[in-house]
Design an enzyme around this catalytic site. Structure first.
Site, mmCIF file in Angstrom:
data_model
loop_
_atom_site.group_PDB
_atom_site.id
_atom_site.type_symbol
_atom_site.label_atom_id
_atom_site.label_comp_id
_atom_site.label_asym_id
_atom_site.label_seq_id
_atom_site.Cartn_x
_atom_site.Cartn_y
_atom_site.Cartn_z
ATOM 1 C CG HIS A 18 -0.445 -0.107 2.586
ATOM 2 N ND1 HIS A 18 0.582 0.627 3.013
ATOM 3 C CD2 HIS A 18 -0.398 -1.037 3.416
ATOM 4 C CE1 HIS A 18 0.792 0.427 4.239
ATOM 5 N NE2 HIS A 18 0.518 -0.779 4.463
ATOM 6 C CG HIS A 21 3.953 -1.523 2.337
ATOM 7 N ND1 HIS A 21 2.705 -2.115 2.101
ATOM 8 C CD2 HIS A 21 4.412 -2.162 3.741
ATOM 9 C CE1 HIS A 21 2.430 -3.131 3.170
ATOM 10 N NE2 HIS A 21 3.312 -2.579 4.289
ATOM 11 C CB CYS A 126 0.116 -8.903 19.527
ATOM 12 S SG CYS A 126 -0.518 -8.130 17.974
ATOM 13 C CB CYS A 129 3.527 -6.914 17.345
ATOM 14 S SG CYS A 129 2.350 -5.704 17.843
ATOM 15 C CB CYS A 144 -2.314 -5.539 20.483
ATOM 16 S SG CYS A 144 -0.953 -4.572 19.572
ATOM 17 C CG HIS A 147 -1.748 -5.185 15.306
ATOM 18 N ND1 HIS A 147 -0.563 -5.058 15.866
ATOM 19 C CD2 HIS A 147 -1.562 -4.967 13.989
ATOM 20 C CE1 HIS A 147 0.268 -5.140 15.126
ATOM 21 N NE2 HIS A 147 -0.156 -4.704 13.620
ATOM 22 C CE LYS A 298 -3.021 2.838 12.555
ATOM 23 N NZ LYS A 298 -2.890 1.767 13.668
ATOM 24 C CE LYS A 301 -5.524 -6.325 4.334
ATOM 25 N NZ LYS A 301 -4.903 -7.571 4.906
HETATM 26 N N1 MSP Z 1 8.153 -6.871 8.669
HETATM 27 C C1 MSP Z 1 8.635 -5.984 9.379
HETATM 28 C C2 MSP Z 1 9.692 -5.289 9.466
HETATM 29 C C3 MSP Z 1 11.010 -5.985 9.503
HETATM 30 S S1 MSP Z 1 12.475 -5.090 9.281
HETATM 31 C C4 MSP Z 1 13.755 -6.102 9.506
HETATM 32 C C5 MSP Z 1 7.382 -4.888 9.230
HETATM 33 N N2 MSP Z 1 6.554 -5.196 7.825
HETATM 34 S S2 MSP Z 1 5.293 -4.201 7.657
HETATM 35 O O1 MSP Z 1 5.035 -4.625 6.178
HETATM 36 O O2 MSP Z 1 4.210 -3.939 8.616
HETATM 37 O O3 MSP Z 1 6.049 -2.655 7.386
HETATM 38 C C6 MSP Z 1 6.932 -2.523 6.661
HETATM 39 C C7 MSP Z 1 7.357 -1.099 6.640
HETATM 40 O O4 MSP Z 1 6.143 -0.280 6.090
HETATM 41 C C8 MSP Z 1 7.668 -0.378 7.973
HETATM 42 O O5 MSP Z 1 8.883 0.264 8.124
HETATM 43 C C9 MSP Z 1 6.315 0.158 8.453
HETATM 44 O O6 MSP Z 1 6.664 1.310 9.562
HETATM 45 C C10 MSP Z 1 6.014 0.878 7.232
HETATM 46 N N3 MSP Z 1 4.642 1.145 6.917
HETATM 47 C C11 MSP Z 1 3.643 0.590 7.049
HETATM 48 N N4 MSP Z 1 2.426 1.182 6.984
HETATM 49 C C12 MSP Z 1 2.631 2.669 7.064
HETATM 50 C C13 MSP Z 1 2.081 3.591 6.803
HETATM 51 N N5 MSP Z 1 0.606 3.960 6.697
HETATM 52 N N6 MSP Z 1 2.981 5.068 6.435
HETATM 53 C C14 MSP Z 1 4.225 4.812 6.203
HETATM 54 N N7 MSP Z 1 4.919 3.702 6.744
HETATM 55 C C15 MSP Z 1 4.301 2.562 6.999
HETATM 56 O O7 MSP Z 1 6.971 -4.135 10.205
#
Ligand code: MSP
Length: 527
Positions: A18, A21, A126, A129, A144, A147, A298, A301
């Site tokens: 999304h 990411h 959790c 997390c 949590c 979540h 925020k 889903k």
């Molecule tokens: N797999 C773990 C990270 C392991 S690193 C050794 C994880 N994955 S995640 O898919 O949940 O998130 C990946 C990255 O995307 C994280 O840095 C997280 O902060 C970032 N983001 C997820 N949602 C976000 C937003 N809405 N806005 C900005 N960044 C976000 O955590």
């Protein structure tokens, strides 16, 4: 600077990417491209985090194997990054064979050194997390906080990592290196969290979690999430407990590790502790970015407001990802939260990229063709002749000075702030054109003066194309082509003699570098 190694968080693959990411991958790509303009040896790592109970459960609910689910979703991340021109060096998957093997050896070494021990444990787990939670961190209803789900009570024999052993060393490191955690205001949060840290569980019983890397000497246990995931930053380079590769020796320690604020604890406490246990140097900087909201809400889903980055490109019929990259990279000041909205996107990219920057180049080149057949003459250059039009030399100096300001922002990983400096240079240049009205100079027959204004603007446009390149690589290339400017030049080699004397361009070769985004498309995308 002889090398620059930067990493992103690796994304969980239980869904599609999304724009949250995407935000992280875009800012990291912008940093990588900027530093590639200052250093020949940039290594940019990204990838996917594929083990854990969530994947196991999602795959089971779909009736496919966890690996099949990972393959399917990892590809979605790769496709999205391709569409966004994320130019990574390696895309690591935690299911990659080389990663798996080295993680097993890292675990074994930590056991041998006495940093990992086995213990029975009862805790609140959790799965969102992928970690045990401290009861005092739960909401009033026992959920949590991230979540909003009730954690499971888990009783197991687990391996534990002696985090507490490294507490004092990490506190010392954070205090002695105020720029280790960026933005600096987050360092206090981490120091508070360090106050009551405990040893952490780093394995799960195979009977409960099958989708993980096996502990080599204990097949009843699988290595759990964080040692597996965090190690990617060194396994990708070929770290080996006995014989680290040349690549590892060249690139480690990382120059910056880009992550979201939600996983700062793992990166500024767990990760440094693992590195200290392995006797490896710590990364130079951890950049914790803020979160992206959608229309100030925020992304979730359940609200149904999760946006995929490629859907934005499609909705606005964008030929290249530049506008989206620019918007995201400038969405938030360093470390703060940012917002995405269709209306704001349209307004900002039209104003900055089409009306100000694109138009400036287009108008200037068109006037060069109209008044001089597209030729640049020796006497037009302020630096070679004399300053016929007041303000020309000062504009050129301002442009060169901007390079330092932008570099300085990037040194502090203030990417949005660097973007604003570039926009400011465009505004100053537009004002120079308005103030000196080259069309009036031409009408009055002051042709050398008119040529000087146009040439000065084109010199600055070369600098602008170099500075905007990390944000908008395609637009920058289009600009550079029309200016016959070599975009591969290092930033430090730029002067205000970037334009060559002689024929520069003819009418047919002038092409707008960015077309305005259609407002109707924004409305369509909302529906
Ligand atoms: N797999 C773990 C990270 C392991 S690193 C050794 C994880 N994955 S995640 O898919 O949940 O998130 C990946 C990255 O995307 C994280 O840095 C997280 O902060 C970032 N983001 C997820 N949602 C976000 C937003 N809405 N806005 C900005 N960044 C976000 O955590």
């Amino acid at each position: 600077m002889d090398k620059f190694y930067l990493t992103t968080a690796i994304d969980y693959v239980n869904g599609a990417p999304h724009i949250g990411h995407a935000y992280e991958k875009i800012i990291t790509d912008v940093i990588a491209r900027h530093f590639s303009q200052r250093c020949d040896n940039v290594y940019f790592l990204t990838g996917t985090d594929e083990h854990g109970i969530k994947i196991q459960k999602t795959a089971a609910s779909k009736g496919i194997t966890p690996k099949e689910l990972c393959d399917e979703n990892a590809q979605k991340f790769k496709d999205a990054w391709k569409a966004l021109d994320i130019d990574y060096t390696r895309f690591i998957r935690t299911t990659d064979e080389d990663h798996v093997k080295i993680v097993q050896k890292i675990f074994q070494k930590l056991v041998q050194n006495g940093d990992i021990y086995k213990n029975s444990y009862e805790g609140l787990y959790c799965s969102g997390c992928e970690c045990f939670l401290n009861p005092k961190d739960l909401t009033e209803d026992g959920l949590c906080p991230d979540h909003l789900k009730k954690p499971e009570v888990v009783r197991e024999e687990n391996y534990f990592f002696k985090l507490t052993k490294y507490k004092d060393a990490i506190i010392k490191h954070i205090k002695e290196n105020p720029d280790f955690i960026i933005p600096q205001f987050r360092a206090n949060e981490v120091l508070n969290q360090l106050e009551d840290i405990q040893d952490i569980s780093v394995s799960r019983a195979k009977s409960n979690v099958q989708w993980g890397i096996d502990v080599l000497d204990d097949p009843e246990q699988s290595i759990y999430v964080w040692i597996d995931a965090l190690s990617n930053y060194i396994t990708a380079l070929g770290y080996d407990t006995e014989n680290p590769s040349d690549k590892f020796k060249t690139y480690w320690p990382a120059d910056v590790q880009v992550i979201g604020k939600d996983i700062l604890k793992f990166h500024s406490i767990y990760w440094p502790a693992i590195l200290l246990a392995l006797d490896l140097p710590l990364p130079k900087h951890i950049l914790a970015h803020g979160w992206i909201t959608i229309d100030e809400a925020k992304m979730s889903k359940s609200i149904g407001n999760v946006i995929s980055p490629t859907s934005v490109l499609e909705a606005f019929e964008l030929e290249t990802p530049d506008a989206f990259r620019y918007y995201m990279a400038t969405a938030a000041p360093c470390g703060k939260d940012g917002n995405y909205s269709d209306d704001d996107f349209k307004e900002k990219v039209n104003a900055h990229l089409a009306n100000s920057m694109g138009n400036l180049l287009n108008r200037t080149l068109s006037m060069l063709v109209k008044y001089f057949d597209g030729d640049v003459k020796e006497e037009f250059f302020v630096s070679r002749g004399s300053e016929l039009v007041e303000g020309s030399l000062s504009l050129l100096k301002t442009a060169l000075n901007k390079i330092d300001l932008v570099k300085n922002n990037f040194d502090n990983f203030a990417i949005a702030e660097a973007g604003l400096e570039i926009v400011n240079l465009v505004d100053i240049t537009n004002k120079y054109v308005t103030d000196n009205a080259p069309w009036t100079l031409a009408k009055e027959g002051k042709m050398t003066e008119c040529g000087q204004v146009l040439t000065t603007v084109l010199e600055v446009m070369c600098i602008i194309s170099a500075l905007i390149y990390p944000f908008c690589p395609n637009i920058a290339k289009d600009m550079a082509r029309q200016l016959s400017f070599d975009l591969n030049k290092k930033l430090d080699d730029l002067t205000y003699e970037n334009i060559k004397t002689g024929h520069l361009i003819s009418k047919e070769e002038i092409k707008p570098v960015f077309l305005r985004v259609d407002s109707e498309l924004a409305d369509k995308s909302k529906k």
